[in-house]
Design a protein around this motif. Structure first.
Motif, PDB file in Angstrom:
ATOM      1  N   VAL A  16      63.556  22.482  30.314  1.00 20.34           N
ATOM      2  CA  VAL A  16      62.127  22.617  30.040  1.00 20.34           C
ATOM      3  C   VAL A  16      61.952  23.720  29.013  1.00 20.34           C
ATOM      4  O   VAL A  16      62.767  24.636  28.919  1.00 20.34           O
ATOM      5  N   SER A  17      60.864  23.601  28.216  1.00 16.39           N
ATOM      6  CA  SER A  17      60.653  24.581  27.156  1.00 16.39           C
ATOM      7  C   SER A  17      59.184  24.624  26.748  1.00 16.39           C
ATOM      8  O   SER A  17      58.512  23.588  26.718  1.00 16.39           O
ATOM      9  N   THR A  18      58.732  25.809  26.387  1.00 16.02           N
ATOM     10  CA  THR A  18      57.402  25.944  25.815  1.00 16.02           C
ATOM     11  C   THR A  18      57.381  25.407  24.394  1.00 16.02           C
ATOM     12  O   THR A  18      56.308  25.191  23.837  1.00 16.02           O
ATOM     13  N   GLN A  19      58.530  25.165  23.806  1.00 13.99           N
ATOM     14  CA  GLN A  19      58.638  24.700  22.420  1.00 13.99           C
ATOM     15  C   GLN A  19      58.745  23.192  22.299  1.00 13.99           C
ATOM     16  O   GLN A  19      58.791  22.666  21.201  1.00 13.99           O
ATOM     17  N   ASP A  20      58.817  22.480  23.414  1.00 13.18           N
ATOM     18  CA  ASP A  20      58.992  21.029  23.395  1.00 13.18           C
ATOM     19  C   ASP A  20      57.652  20.366  23.673  1.00 13.18           C
ATOM     20  O   ASP A  20      56.976  20.720  24.638  1.00 13.18           O
ATOM     21  N   ASN A  21      57.255  19.396  22.839  1.00 13.39           N
ATOM     22  CA  ASN A  21      55.962  18.726  22.985  1.00 13.39           C
ATOM     23  C   ASN A  21      55.990  17.513  23.904  1.00 13.39           C
ATOM     24  O   ASN A  21      54.946  16.993  24.261  1.00 13.39           O
ATOM     25  N   ARG A  22      57.168  17.059  24.296  1.00 18.10           N
ATOM     26  CA  ARG A  22      57.272  15.879  25.162  1.00 18.10           C
ATOM     27  C   ARG A  22      56.910  16.260  26.596  1.00 18.10           C
ATOM     28  O   ARG A  22      57.363  17.285  27.102  1.00 18.10           O
ATOM     29  N   ASP A  23      56.105  15.439  27.248  1.00  9.32           N
ATOM     30  CA  ASP A  23      55.602  15.738  28.589  1.00  9.32           C
ATOM     31  C   ASP A  23      56.703  16.062  29.594  1.00  9.32           C
ATOM     32  O   ASP A  23      56.553  16.969  30.413  1.00  9.32           O
ATOM     33  N   ALA A  24      57.795  15.329  29.543  1.00  6.99           N
ATOM     34  CA  ALA A  24      58.873  15.524  30.519  1.00  6.99           C
ATOM     35  C   ALA A  24      59.567  16.872  30.379  1.00  6.99           C
ATOM     36  O   ALA A  24      60.195  17.351  31.328  1.00  6.99           O
ATOM     37  N   TYR A  25      59.447  17.500  29.216  1.00  2.51           N
ATOM     38  CA  TYR A  25      60.177  18.732  28.934  1.00  2.51           C
ATOM     39  C   TYR A  25      59.270  19.947  28.706  1.00  2.51           C
ATOM     40  O   TYR A  25      59.729  21.073  28.751  1.00  2.51           O
ATOM     41  N   ASN A  26      58.005  19.706  28.450  1.00  2.00           N
ATOM     42  CA  ASN A  26      57.073  20.770  28.080  1.00  2.00           C
ATOM     43  C   ASN A  26      56.620  21.592  29.279  1.00  2.00           C
ATOM     44  O   ASN A  26      56.384  21.057  30.362  1.00  2.00           O
ATOM     45  N   ILE A  27      56.514  22.894  29.069  1.00  5.22           N
ATOM     46  CA  ILE A  27      55.841  23.776  30.018  1.00  5.22           C
ATOM     47  C   ILE A  27      54.752  24.516  29.249  1.00  5.22           C
ATOM     48  O   ILE A  27      54.877  24.758  28.052  1.00  5.22           O
ATOM     49  N   GLU A  28      53.689  24.844  29.948  1.00  7.02           N
ATOM     50  CA  GLU A  28      52.539  25.500  29.335  1.00  7.02           C
ATOM     51  C   GLU A  28      52.949  26.840  28.727  1.00  7.02           C
ATOM     52  O   GLU A  28      53.833  27.530  29.254  1.00  7.02           O
ATOM     53  N   PRO A  29      52.285  27.242  27.647  1.00 10.39           N
ATOM     54  CA  PRO A  29      52.590  28.529  27.012  1.00 10.39           C
ATOM     55  C   PRO A  29      52.400  29.713  27.964  1.00 10.39           C
ATOM     56  O   PRO A  29      51.597  29.641  28.896  1.00 10.39           O
ATOM     57  N   PHE A  30      53.140  30.757  27.704  1.00  6.75           N
ATOM     58  CA  PHE A  30      53.025  32.017  28.432  1.00  6.75           C
ATOM     59  C   PHE A  30      52.343  32.999  27.475  1.00  6.75           C
ATOM     60  O   PHE A  30      52.950  33.388  26.473  1.00  6.75           O
ATOM     61  N   ARG A  31      51.107  33.384  27.749  1.00  9.60           N
ATOM     62  CA  ARG A  31      50.359  34.326  26.905  1.00  9.60           C
ATOM     63  C   ARG A  31      50.503  35.727  27.487  1.00  9.60           C
ATOM     64  O   ARG A  31      50.060  35.996  28.603  1.00  9.60           O
ATOM     65  N   LEU A  32      51.105  36.621  26.728  1.00 11.24           N
ATOM     66  CA  LEU A  32      51.388  37.974  27.198  1.00 11.24           C
ATOM     67  C   LEU A  32      50.150  38.860  27.169  1.00 11.24           C
ATOM     68  O   LEU A  32      49.282  38.712  26.311  1.00 11.24           O
ATOM     69  N   THR A  33      50.097  39.794  28.103  1.00 12.51           N
ATOM     70  CA  THR A  33      49.060  40.817  28.089  1.00 12.51           C
ATOM     71  C   THR A  33      49.507  41.946  27.159  1.00 12.51           C
ATOM     72  O   THR A  33      50.662  41.989  26.724  1.00 12.51           O
ATOM     73  N   GLU A  34      48.604  42.866  26.882  1.00  9.93           N
ATOM     74  CA  GLU A  34      48.933  43.975  25.979  1.00  9.93           C
ATOM     75  C   GLU A  34      50.022  44.882  26.525  1.00  9.93           C
ATOM     76  O   GLU A  34      50.760  45.502  25.763  1.00  9.93           O
ATOM     77  N   ARG A  35      50.140  44.988  27.841  1.00  9.75           N
ATOM     78  CA  ARG A  35      51.146  45.889  28.431  1.00  9.75           C
ATOM     79  C   ARG A  35      52.551  45.281  28.475  1.00  9.75           C
ATOM     80  O   ARG A  35      53.529  45.967  28.724  1.00  9.75           O
ATOM     81  N   ALA A  36      52.663  43.999  28.203  1.00  9.56           N
ATOM     82  CA  ALA A  36      53.955  43.316  28.300  1.00  9.56           C
ATOM     83  C   ALA A  36      54.905  43.771  27.194  1.00  9.56           C
ATOM     84  O   ALA A  36      54.511  43.997  26.062  1.00  9.56           O
ATOM     85  N   ASN A  37      56.170  43.914  27.565  1.00 15.17           N
ATOM     86  CA  ASN A  37      57.242  44.173  26.602  1.00 15.17           C
ATOM     87  C   ASN A  37      58.519  43.537  27.140  1.00 15.17           C
ATOM     88  O   ASN A  37      58.551  43.062  28.276  1.00 15.17           O
TER      89      ASN A  37
END
Length: 119
Positions: A16-37
């Motif tokens: 699975v990947s956030t970079q894959d557009n196919r339904d079987a492989y796609n996972i929703e994007p992870f949007r980071l908060t400002e404190r994330a590193n």
């Protein structure tokens, strides 16, 4: 091992990947908060079952996740780009992973949310 975090998954149902557009492989994007590193993301990822750090570069981590019973190794690749966390989780061996990599990505999402690292 080569950094594959930006690549889509292959054609086997073990990735699975956030970079894959196919339904079987796609996972929703992870949007980071400002404190994330990267260090805080690493700390969260290492709380996943069987996880250990295998590689770290400037904005990239590869975490090896080993299954408890059969000792299969999966690669969880994480890359920070801007305010996004790119996530790719793939089994090294076999054809199907029986949903293990999607479950791992979901677990990571919950850990990052609990730590206020993603929105």
């Amino acid at each position: 091992m080569t950094d594959r975090s930006l690549l889509p998954c292959g054609n086997k149902p073990n990735c699975v990947s956030t970079q894959d557009n196919r339904d079987a492989y796609n996972i929703e994007p992870f949007r980071l908060t400002e404190r994330a590193n990267l260090n805080l993301v690493e700390q969260a990822a290492l709380r996943l079952p069987g996880a250990k750090l295998a590689e770290q570069q400037d904005h990239y981590l590869r975490i090896e996740c080993t299954s408890k019973i059969m000792r299969f190794v999966d690669d969880l690749e994480l890359r920070i780009e801007g305010n996004s966390l790119i996530v790719r989780s793939e089994s090294r061996l076999g054809y199907s992973d029986f949903g293990v990599n999607r479950k791992r990505a979901d677990q990571l999402r919950e850990l990052l949310k609990a730590d206020n690292l993603i929105q």
